[in-house]
Write a protein that holds these residues in place. Structure first.
Motif, PDB file in Angstrom:
ATOM      1  N   LYS A  61       0.852  -1.185   0.000  1.00 24.22           N
ATOM      2  CA  LYS A  61       0.000   0.000   0.000  1.00 24.22           C
ATOM      3  C   LYS A  61       0.889   1.237   0.000  1.00 24.22           C
ATOM      4  N   GLY A  62       0.374   2.323  -0.553  1.00 26.96           N
ATOM      5  CA  GLY A  62       1.235   3.494  -0.607  1.00 26.96           C
ATOM      6  C   GLY A  62       0.491   4.765  -0.959  1.00 26.96           C
ATOM      7  N   VAL A  63       1.139   5.879  -0.636  1.00 32.20           N
ATOM      8  CA  VAL A  63       0.626   7.206  -0.958  1.00 32.20           C
ATOM      9  C   VAL A  63       1.784   8.015  -1.535  1.00 32.20           C
ATOM     10  N   THR A  64       1.568   8.581  -2.717  1.00 32.01           N
ATOM     11  CA  THR A  64       2.569   9.430  -3.362  1.00 32.01           C
ATOM     12  C   THR A  64       1.991  10.825  -3.536  1.00 32.01           C
ATOM     13  N   LEU A  65       2.747  11.815  -3.129  1.00 32.57           N
ATOM     14  CA  LEU A  65       2.315  13.209  -3.177  1.00 32.57           C
ATOM     15  C   LEU A  65       3.156  13.999  -4.173  1.00 32.57           C
ATOM     16  N   VAL A 102      -3.764   5.011   7.877  1.00 33.63           N
ATOM     17  CA  VAL A 102      -5.184   4.767   7.625  1.00 33.63           C
ATOM     18  C   VAL A 102      -5.346   3.591   6.669  1.00 33.63           C
ATOM     19  N   LEU A 103      -4.545   3.566   5.613  1.00 29.50           N
ATOM     20  CA  LEU A 103      -4.607   2.452   4.662  1.00 29.50           C
ATOM     21  C   LEU A 103      -4.215   1.142   5.317  1.00 29.50           C
ATOM     22  N   CYS A 104      -3.157   1.166   6.105  1.00 30.28           N
ATOM     23  CA  CYS A 104      -2.666  -0.062   6.728  1.00 30.28           C
ATOM     24  C   CYS A 104      -3.614  -0.591   7.800  1.00 30.28           C
ATOM     25  N   ASN A 105      -4.534   0.241   8.239  1.00 30.49           N
ATOM     26  CA  ASN A 105      -5.526  -0.188   9.232  1.00 30.49           C
ATOM     27  C   ASN A 105      -6.891  -0.426   8.605  1.00 30.49           C
ATOM     28  N   GLY A 106      -6.892  -0.743   7.312  1.00 31.42           N
ATOM     29  CA  GLY A 106      -8.128  -1.146   6.651  1.00 31.42           C
ATOM     30  C   GLY A 106      -8.809  -0.076   5.842  1.00 31.42           C
ATOM     31  N   GLY A 107      -8.252   1.139   5.797  1.00 31.79           N
ATOM     32  CA  GLY A 107      -8.856   2.201   5.018  1.00 31.79           C
ATOM     33  C   GLY A 107      -8.676   1.976   3.526  1.00 31.79           C
ATOM     34  N   ALA A 108      -9.508   2.646   2.743  1.00 30.65           N
ATOM     35  CA  ALA A 108      -9.447   2.524   1.285  1.00 30.65           C
ATOM     36  C   ALA A 108      -9.277   3.914   0.670  1.00 30.65           C
ATOM     37  N   CYS A 109      -9.252   3.958  -0.657  1.00 34.13           N
ATOM     38  CA  CYS A 109      -9.045   5.236  -1.353  1.00 34.13           C
ATOM     39  C   CYS A 109     -10.091   6.269  -0.956  1.00 34.13           C
ATOM     40  N   ASP A 110     -11.356   5.851  -0.870  1.00 35.02           N
ATOM     41  CA  ASP A 110     -12.389   6.825  -0.527  1.00 35.02           C
ATOM     42  C   ASP A 110     -12.219   7.330   0.902  1.00 35.02           C
ATOM     43  N   THR A 111     -11.680   6.510   1.790  1.00 29.88           N
ATOM     44  CA  THR A 111     -11.410   6.950   3.159  1.00 29.88           C
ATOM     45  C   THR A 111     -10.389   8.073   3.170  1.00 29.88           C
ATOM     46  N   LEU A 112      -9.358   7.926   2.340  1.00 31.21           N
ATOM     47  CA  LEU A 112      -8.329   8.956   2.286  1.00 31.21           C
ATOM     48  C   LEU A 112      -8.850  10.240   1.666  1.00 31.21           C
ATOM     49  N   ARG A 113      -9.728  10.114   0.682  1.00 33.47           N
ATOM     50  CA  ARG A 113     -10.314  11.326   0.121  1.00 33.47           C
ATOM     51  C   ARG A 113     -11.060  12.106   1.197  1.00 33.47           C
ATOM     52  N   LEU A 161      -2.538  13.495  -5.126  1.00 33.64           N
ATOM     53  CA  LEU A 161      -2.273  12.268  -4.373  1.00 33.64           C
ATOM     54  C   LEU A 161      -2.542  11.059  -5.253  1.00 33.64           C
ATOM     55  N   ILE A 162      -1.604  10.124  -5.247  1.00 33.15           N
ATOM     56  CA  ILE A 162      -1.775   8.816  -5.898  1.00 33.15           C
ATOM     57  C   ILE A 162      -1.823   7.785  -4.784  1.00 33.15           C
ATOM     58  N   VAL A 163      -2.951   7.111  -4.658  1.00 32.17           N
ATOM     59  CA  VAL A 163      -3.212   6.238  -3.514  1.00 32.17           C
ATOM     60  C   VAL A 163      -3.416   4.807  -3.985  1.00 32.17           C
ATOM     61  N   SER A 164      -2.664   3.888  -3.396  1.00 30.48           N
ATOM     62  CA  SER A 164      -2.849   2.455  -3.640  1.00 30.48           C
ATOM     63  C   SER A 164      -3.259   1.808  -2.327  1.00 30.48           C
ATOM     64  N   ASP A 165      -4.490   1.277  -2.291  1.00 35.95           N
ATOM     65  CA  ASP A 165      -4.986   0.684  -1.044  1.00 35.95           C
ATOM     66  C   ASP A 165      -4.880  -0.840  -1.031  1.00 35.95           C
ATOM     67  N   GLY A 166      -4.192  -1.408  -2.030  1.00 37.33           N
ATOM     68  CA  GLY A 166      -4.061  -2.858  -2.123  1.00 37.33           C
ATOM     69  C   GLY A 166      -5.057  -3.481  -3.070  1.00 37.33           C
ATOM     70  N   ALA A 167      -6.166  -2.769  -3.319  1.00 40.45           N
ATOM     71  CA  ALA A 167      -7.185  -3.259  -4.251  1.00 40.45           C
ATOM     72  C   ALA A 167      -7.343  -2.329  -5.438  1.00 40.45           C
ATOM     73  N   ALA A 168      -7.164  -1.058  -5.225  1.00 42.58           N
ATOM     74  CA  ALA A 168      -7.338  -0.056  -6.284  1.00 42.58           C
ATOM     75  C   ALA A 168      -6.213   0.957  -6.207  1.00 42.58           C
ATOM     76  N   VAL A 169      -5.969   1.612  -7.344  1.00 40.32           N
ATOM     77  CA  VAL A 169      -5.003   2.705  -7.399  1.00 40.32           C
ATOM     78  C   VAL A 169      -5.724   3.909  -7.994  1.00 40.32           C
ATOM     79  N   GLN A 170      -5.825   4.975  -7.215  1.00 43.95           N
ATOM     80  CA  GLN A 170      -6.553   6.162  -7.656  1.00 43.95           C
ATOM     81  C   GLN A 170      -5.689   7.409  -7.524  1.00 43.95           C
ATOM     82  N   LEU A 171      -6.039   8.393  -8.332  1.00 44.21           N
ATOM     83  CA  LEU A 171      -5.382   9.692  -8.305  1.00 44.21           C
ATOM     84  C   LEU A 171      -6.452  10.760  -8.131  1.00 44.21           C
ATOM     85  N   PHE A 172      -6.220  11.717  -7.252  1.00 43.41           N
ATOM     86  CA  PHE A 172      -7.123  12.863  -7.106  1.00 43.41           C
ATOM     87  C   PHE A 172      -6.317  14.071  -6.664  1.00 43.41           C
TER      88      PHE A 172
END
Length: 529
Positions: free
Chosen positions: A70-74, A98-109, A121-132
């Motif tokens: 999992k990862g977050v790139t800024l 937040v991601l490592c404790n079960g959060g997902a892309c929408d949680t980070l948004r 932000l480029i967010v990979s939650d282990g299931a999806a990779v999103q950019l916003f």
């Protein structure tokens, strides 16, 4: 090591340019694809994951936190008003947890709603990779439409993608922008369009799925809660002070001052840092030393014991700077080039420019540009095109219809306020900031979702012109002495949200000074389509 691809024309030009041009060309821009981009030896190379590689100009900050797939790139910078001293790394570590404790892309948004700054932000939650992006989309993202291209590429402006893929400008898009320019030299693109059929713009309040290449709206996600005028006046000053505190803890800001209300509110929020303030005003186009945008800030700041610098702009760009400016962004607007050159010559290079944009989202900008009898009429693509001064060109109507159809579930958010947010700020202003990235970084304290949502949740009667009671009350709460000088006195172009003043009165004067803007002639390939 990841394989790489090459930009040809722009990079060849870059290699043969002088040192300053090499440093400024594509400044604070980025490209992301499955390969790194060759020909940019000084640019940063950052691997997002096995399928995505970032090639980033050295003046665009990059921060990354990864753990357990999992990862977050800024790209850019974040400011937490609740923790003004927090660094980008501090904030990203919190998001990763937040991601490592079960959060997902929408949680980070949702988590980033409290943050300010200018960021991607480029967010990979282990299931999806999103950019916003940041709420107003001031750190822009353009991406390839996978219906027309085999690979997903993202970049800070469409010209970089076009250069990589050998794209040609779309004939209809160019015909539209030429017709728009003849009415307004400050033209902008409707909806998620761009000069290229194959490239789209990621609008504010939308996230890009990097696996599928599809963009989806994620806000509004529910009705706006009612916030009383009194509650807003109590809540918003602390948010603004926190955002400005974060800015002053990160860098030395330079406040851009006019005779308007929005920059006055920014100054009020900076009161605690008055000893560190550098305030300036721009003298451009047909402005003189007697223009209210010069005289009022000068008088006001002198009374507050704060220095004031006037930055003069040339009547036209010199040839060397003009070549660089036009090459830097595919659709650079020439009337802004003279301002960019003024900044290049006189703006303090070590400071971040603080501007009063985005707050207009909550000022009923477009609704009160309409005659009273039309304010309750149905919003149509034609009405939006008229408000935006785009005429009735089929390109504009089609893309505004596309935007409007994607805004069908707005709960109690006024569609014209959302149009101001996602189109006027997310296109016109965001492109302005990109064009001036060549000479300065920008911070907009109102570019914070929690702040904007709070303001939009206040009853319209306190937000609308001509009194703008909410904004006046915020200035009075933060620094009441700033209201002793007039705001936008009669006789100058208004920043109050009235289209008649903001969009039309300056345009004819611009043409007198700058001549007809004919940037499209730099794109000869459109004649072949």
């Amino acid at each position: 090591m990841s394989p790489s691809t090459t930009i040809t024309t722009s990079i060849k030009n870059r290699r043969s340019s002088n040192g300053k041009a090499e440093r400024l060309l594509f400044r604070r821009q980025f490209i992301m694809g499955r390969r790194f981009v060759d020909g940019m030896p000084s640019w940063q190379r950052v691997t997002v994951d096995d399928e995505r590689c970032l090639t980033v100009h050295p003046d665009l900050p990059v921060c990354q936190e990864r753990s357990g797939g999992k990862g977050v790139t800024l790209l850019g910078y974040l400011i937490d008003p609740g923790r003004p001293s927090a660094t980008d790394a501090d904030i990203l570590r919190g998001l990763l947890s937040v991601l490592c404790n079960g959060g997902a892309c929408d949680t980070l948004r949702q988590r980033t709603a409290a943050y300010g700054g200018r960021w991607i932000l480029i967010v990979s939650d282990g299931a999806a990779v999103q950019l916003f992006t940041d709420p107003a989309g001031f750190r822009q993202v353009f991406y390839t439409d996978v219906r027309w291209t085999d690979e997903l590429w993202c970049a800070s402006q469409p010209g970089l993608i076009a250069d990589i893929l050998g794209l040609q400008a779309d004939r209809e898009a160019m015909d539209f922008i030429v017709s728009f320019e003849k009415r307004d030299c400050q033209f902008w693109w409707p909806g998620d369009s761009s000069p290229y059929r194959e490239v789209r713009h990621l609008l504010p309040n939308h996230a890009l799925d990097l696996s599928t290449g599809s963009a989806e709206r994620y806000w509004p996600d529910g009705p706006l809660p009612a916030v009383s005028f009194a509650a807003a006046v109590e809540r918003l000053p602390s948010m603004l002070k926190g955002l400005m505190g974060g800015a002053f803890s990160r860098f030395d800001p330079a406040l851009s001052m006019t005779a308007g209300r929005d920059t006055r509110l920014v100054l009020a929020a900076s009161r605690a840092f008055r000893d560190r303030l550098f305030c300036f005003s721009m003298k451009y186009w047909d402005m003189t030393e007697e223009s209210p945008d010069i005289t009022i800030p000068s008088r006001l700041l002198s009374r507050m014991g704060i220095g004031h610098t006037v930055i003069p702009c040339p009547s036209s760009m010199d040839r060397q700077f003009e070549r660089l400016y036009n090459k830097n962004v595919a659709t650079a607007r020439e009337v802004y080039g003279v301002i960019a050159q003024g900044l290049d010559r006189h703006y303090p290079k070590d400071r971040v420019c603080v501007k009063g944009n985005a707050v207009g989202i909550a000022k009923c900008f477009y609704k009160y540009a309409l005659p009273e009898a039309e304010r309750t009429r149905e919003v149509t693509p034609g009405l939006l095109a008229r408000l935006a001064n785009m005429g009735d060109h089929p390109f504009a109507i089609r893309h505004l219809d596309r935007w409007l159809s994607g805004a069908d579930l707005l709960y109690n958010v006024e569609v014209l306020d959302l149009f101001k947010w996602e189109n006027r700020e997310g296109n016109w202003q965001a492109m302005s900031q990109l064009e001036w990235d060549i000479v300065q970084e920008v911070f907009v304290p109102f570019n914070c979702r929690d702040l904007l949502v709070t303001m939009l949740s206040v009853d319209e009667q306190y937000r609308r012109p001509p009194s703008y009671a909410l904004n006046q009350a915020l200035i009075a709460s933060l620094w009441p002495e700033l209201l002793d000088d007039p705001i936008n006195p009669r006789g100058i172009k208004s920043r109050s949200g009235c289209l008649k003043d903001t969009m039309k009165s300056a345009v004819e004067r611009v043409r007198v000074k700058a001549g007809e803007c004919q940037w499209w002639k730099r794109l000869p390939d459109i004649q072949e389509r």
